[in-house]
Design an enzyme around this catalytic site. Structure first.
Site, mmCIF file in Angstrom:
data_model
loop_
_atom_site.group_PDB
_atom_site.id
_atom_site.type_symbol
_atom_site.label_atom_id
_atom_site.label_comp_id
_atom_site.label_asym_id
_atom_site.label_seq_id
_atom_site.Cartn_x
_atom_site.Cartn_y
_atom_site.Cartn_z
ATOM 1 N N LYS A 53 0.844 -1.207 0.000
ATOM 2 C CA LYS A 53 0.000 0.000 0.000
ATOM 3 C C LYS A 53 0.877 1.254 0.000
ATOM 4 O O LYS A 53 0.621 2.211 -0.738
ATOM 5 C CB LYS A 53 -0.923 0.005 1.236
ATOM 6 C CG LYS A 53 -2.055 -1.003 1.129
ATOM 7 C CD LYS A 53 -2.835 -1.209 2.426
ATOM 8 C CE LYS A 53 -3.849 -2.337 2.235
ATOM 9 N NZ LYS A 53 -4.640 -2.660 3.419
ATOM 10 N N GLN A 97 -4.645 -1.570 9.658
ATOM 11 C CA GLN A 97 -4.597 -2.890 9.024
ATOM 12 C C GLN A 97 -5.192 -3.948 9.957
ATOM 13 O O GLN A 97 -4.841 -4.040 11.127
ATOM 14 C CB GLN A 97 -3.137 -3.241 8.662
ATOM 15 C CG GLN A 97 -2.978 -4.502 7.840
ATOM 16 C CD GLN A 97 -3.590 -4.417 6.444
ATOM 17 O OE1 GLN A 97 -3.698 -3.341 5.858
ATOM 18 N NE2 GLN A 97 -4.010 -5.547 5.902
ATOM 19 N N ASP A 120 -11.031 2.986 3.862
ATOM 20 C CA ASP A 120 -11.346 1.552 3.783
ATOM 21 C C ASP A 120 -12.849 1.321 3.573
ATOM 22 O O ASP A 120 -13.261 0.223 3.202
ATOM 23 C CB ASP A 120 -10.974 0.872 5.116
ATOM 24 C CG ASP A 120 -9.709 0.031 5.024
ATOM 25 O OD1 ASP A 120 -9.388 -0.443 3.926
ATOM 26 O OD2 ASP A 120 -9.058 -0.146 6.073
HETATM 27 N N1 GUN Z 1 -7.011 -6.762 6.148
HETATM 28 C C1 GUN Z 1 -7.345 -7.490 5.052
HETATM 29 N N2 GUN Z 1 -7.935 -6.708 4.117
HETATM 30 C C2 GUN Z 1 -7.971 -5.451 4.642
HETATM 31 C C3 GUN Z 1 -8.451 -4.212 4.135
HETATM 32 O O1 GUN Z 1 -8.996 -4.089 3.039
HETATM 33 N N3 GUN Z 1 -8.280 -3.147 4.971
HETATM 34 C C4 GUN Z 1 -7.724 -3.254 6.208
HETATM 35 N N4 GUN Z 1 -7.637 -2.167 6.951
HETATM 36 N N5 GUN Z 1 -7.277 -4.398 6.695
HETATM 37 C C5 GUN Z 1 -7.394 -5.492 5.906
#
Ligand code: GUN
Length: 285
Positions: A53, A97, A120
């Protein structure tokens, strides 16, 4: 029939090229989109996703701020950090995350992020807006799937979409987005009896199960559109999806590969949401 391959990597590249230009234009107006990512603990998969990311943000010319905490950190410290980022005008997107250590509540963390920076799309306000068809940040994986379907020229109206998996991150919201575009939606999950009865009726099958090669040719009807959300390792350690690609590709009309299907779209939509948040700030300044 051999299915048409839905190339998420190619679409992601195309979208990122155009976003890069928009970021440059925003910078000329004095705003550099900024994403803050909070990573707690040492989950290797989470670290890989977070690195990816950050790298993607930088490639577009966006700012990326990584905040790392050990898994012994208190919930209060995490919530205080989120509040600080909520008030920081250089930050347009905040992402924590998941999964989190058990002593930290996902719900409290998500509720603390202001909806305007919830890139998100997990905050209840954004979920409620999505459900009622209002403008909102959409969760990145479902949003990416919708972009792939649109880009492939697939009409959704009146189709029977069967979603296998009911997570808050993928299963539930993708069903809602398909419903918003007039699909008839069926949700299946681990306690569904006679799963194949449902999957065989799918015009669009969304596999978000988390089990390697779970969906086989016998699960689908001829000509189905098959979207594979899984990222798993098979018994040889190779990356694979929830769909047995080799079997299913000869029966489906469209299919997403793993890797190179849904995966690259998820981060692309995160970048899109962060850019959108920065543009919103410009409009309200
Ligand atoms: N863990 C797995 N997929 C995601 C996501 O799309 N966003 C976040 N914040 N954590 C994740």
């Amino acid at each position: 029939m051999t299915a048409y391959l839905m190339d998420g990597k190619k679409l992601a590249q195309k979208l990122r090229e155009s976003m890069k230009k928009e970021v440059a234009m925003l910078k000329e107006q004095g705003i550099t989109p900024g994403l803050a990512v909070i990573l707690i603990g040492n989950n290797p998969a989470s670290r890989t996703y977070v690195n990816s990311k950050q790298k993607s943000c930088k490639a577009l010319g966006m700012n990326s701020l990584l905040i790392e905490f050990p898994d012994t950190i208190s919930e209060e410290t995490v919530l205080d950090k989120i509040k600080e980022l909520n008030d920081d005008h250089s930050i347009h997107g905040i992402l924590v995350q998941l999964p989190l250590p058990v002593h930290i509540s996902d719900m409290k963390v998500i509720d603390t992020i202001v909806p305007e920076k919830d890139v998100d799309g997990f905050h209840p306000i954004n979920i409620g807006k999505m459900m009622t068809g209002q403008d909102a940040f959409l969760p990145c994986t479902p949003y990416g799937i919708m972009e792939l379907l649109h880009d492939s020229g697939i009409s959704i109206e009146g189709k029977h979409a069967v979603v296998v998996g009911r997570s808050n991150i993928v299963g539930k919201p993708i069903g809602q987005l398909l419903l918003n575009e007039h699909a008839t939606v069926t949700y299946c999950h681990s306690r569904t009896k006679e799963l194949t009865t449902y999957t065989k009726q799918a015009d669009i099958l969304i596999a978000a199960i988390g089990k390697a090669n779970f969906i086989t040719a016998s699960h689908i009807k001829e000509g189905a559109i098959v979207i594979d959300v899984g990222i798993n390792r098979d018994e040889t350690g190779a990356l694979c999806g929830d769909v047995d690609f080799e079997q299913v590709k000869d029966k489906a009309s469209y299919i997403t590969p793993v890797p190179g299907g849904v995966g690259p779209m998820t981060i692309t939509m995160l970048l899109h949401n962060t850019l959108q948040s920065a543009k919103n700030q410009l409009q309200h300044s």
